[in-house]
Design a protein around this motif. Structure first.
Motif, short mmCIF file in Angstrom:
data_model
loop_
_atom_site.label_atom_id
_atom_site.label_comp_id
_atom_site.label_asym_id
_atom_site.label_seq_id
_atom_site.Cartn_x
_atom_site.Cartn_y
_atom_site.Cartn_z
N LEU A 24 -19.55 15.97 -74.71
CA LEU A 24 -18.84 16.74 -75.73
C LEU A 24 -19.42 16.53 -77.13
CD1 LEU A 24 -15.11 16.33 -74.64
CD2 LEU A 24 -16.42 18.45 -74.70
N ILE A 25 -19.88 15.32 -77.40
CA ILE A 25 -20.38 15.02 -78.74
C ILE A 25 -21.90 15.12 -78.84
CG2 ILE A 25 -18.36 13.63 -79.31
CD1 ILE A 25 -20.12 11.11 -78.94
N GLY A 26 -22.55 15.39 -77.72
CA GLY A 26 -23.99 15.63 -77.75
C GLY A 26 -24.88 14.41 -77.83
N VAL A 27 -24.44 13.32 -77.20
CA VAL A 27 -25.28 12.12 -77.15
C VAL A 27 -25.45 11.71 -75.69
CG1 VAL A 27 -24.56 11.29 -79.42
CG2 VAL A 27 -23.37 10.46 -77.40
N ASP A 28 -26.49 10.92 -75.41
CA ASP A 28 -26.62 10.49 -74.02
C ASP A 28 -25.61 9.37 -73.73
OD1 ASP A 28 -29.75 8.93 -74.80
OD2 ASP A 28 -27.85 7.90 -74.59
N LEU A 29 -25.38 9.16 -72.47
CA LEU A 29 -24.36 8.20 -72.04
C LEU A 29 -24.64 6.80 -72.57
CD1 LEU A 29 -21.80 7.59 -70.47
CD2 LEU A 29 -23.21 7.40 -68.39
N ARG A 30 -25.89 6.39 -72.56
CA ARG A 30 -26.25 5.05 -73.03
C ARG A 30 -25.86 4.87 -74.50
NH1 ARG A 30 -32.08 3.14 -71.61
NH2 ARG A 30 -31.05 3.26 -69.61
N THR A 31 -26.12 5.90 -75.30
CA THR A 31 -25.75 5.84 -76.72
C THR A 31 -24.26 5.74 -76.87
OG1 THR A 31 -27.70 7.13 -77.34
CG2 THR A 31 -25.86 7.10 -78.91
N ARG A 43 -23.19 7.70 -86.54
CA ARG A 43 -23.38 8.26 -87.88
C ARG A 43 -22.30 9.31 -88.13
NH1 ARG A 43 -28.43 7.14 -90.26
NH2 ARG A 43 -29.78 5.96 -88.87
N ILE A 44 -22.13 9.69 -89.38
CA ILE A 44 -21.06 10.60 -89.79
C ILE A 44 -21.03 11.91 -88.97
CG2 ILE A 44 -20.09 11.95 -91.71
CD1 ILE A 44 -19.61 8.95 -92.00
N PRO A 45 -22.15 12.59 -88.75
CA PRO A 45 -22.07 13.85 -87.98
C PRO A 45 -21.51 13.65 -86.56
CG PRO A 45 -24.15 13.72 -89.14
CD PRO A 45 -23.49 12.38 -89.28
N ILE A 50 -16.72 13.30 -82.59
CA ILE A 50 -15.78 12.46 -81.83
C ILE A 50 -14.35 12.81 -82.23
CG2 ILE A 50 -14.92 10.11 -81.48
CD1 ILE A 50 -17.88 9.16 -81.78
N VAL A 51 -14.11 12.93 -83.51
CA VAL A 51 -12.77 13.26 -84.02
C VAL A 51 -12.30 14.60 -83.43
CG1 VAL A 51 -11.52 13.95 -86.11
CG2 VAL A 51 -12.92 11.88 -86.12
N ILE A 52 -13.18 15.58 -83.42
CA ILE A 52 -12.83 16.89 -82.86
C ILE A 52 -12.58 16.79 -81.36
CG2 ILE A 52 -13.74 19.20 -82.37
CD1 ILE A 52 -15.19 18.95 -85.15
N ALA A 53 -13.46 16.11 -80.65
CA ALA A 53 -13.33 15.99 -79.19
C ALA A 53 -12.05 15.26 -78.78
CB ALA A 53 -14.55 15.29 -78.61
#
Length: 65
Positions: A24-31, A43-45, A50-53
């Protein structure tokens, strides 16, 4: 409460897996896992995503106020 603990609690309360939230937030699982383990902080973006999700506010997620 630490950010990573609050993040984990809010994710579980929304019934999401780590993988689902990472997608949902566009990062890989490890991150994403590094956020929940407290190894790194998003980071802020990404924090905004995360807040939206999680359908919350940054104040609630970061326990401000």
């Amino acid at each position: 409460m630490s950010f990573h603990v609050k993040l984990n609690e809010m994710r579980l309360a929304r019934g999401l897996t780590e993988k689902q939230l990472a997608e949902l937030i566009g990062v890989d699982l490890r991150t994403y896992k590094s956020y929940e383990l407290g190894k790194t902080t998003p980071r802020i973006p990404i924090l905004k995503k995360i807040v939206i999700a999680l359908e919350t506010t940054s104040d609630e997620l970061l326990e401000i106020g």
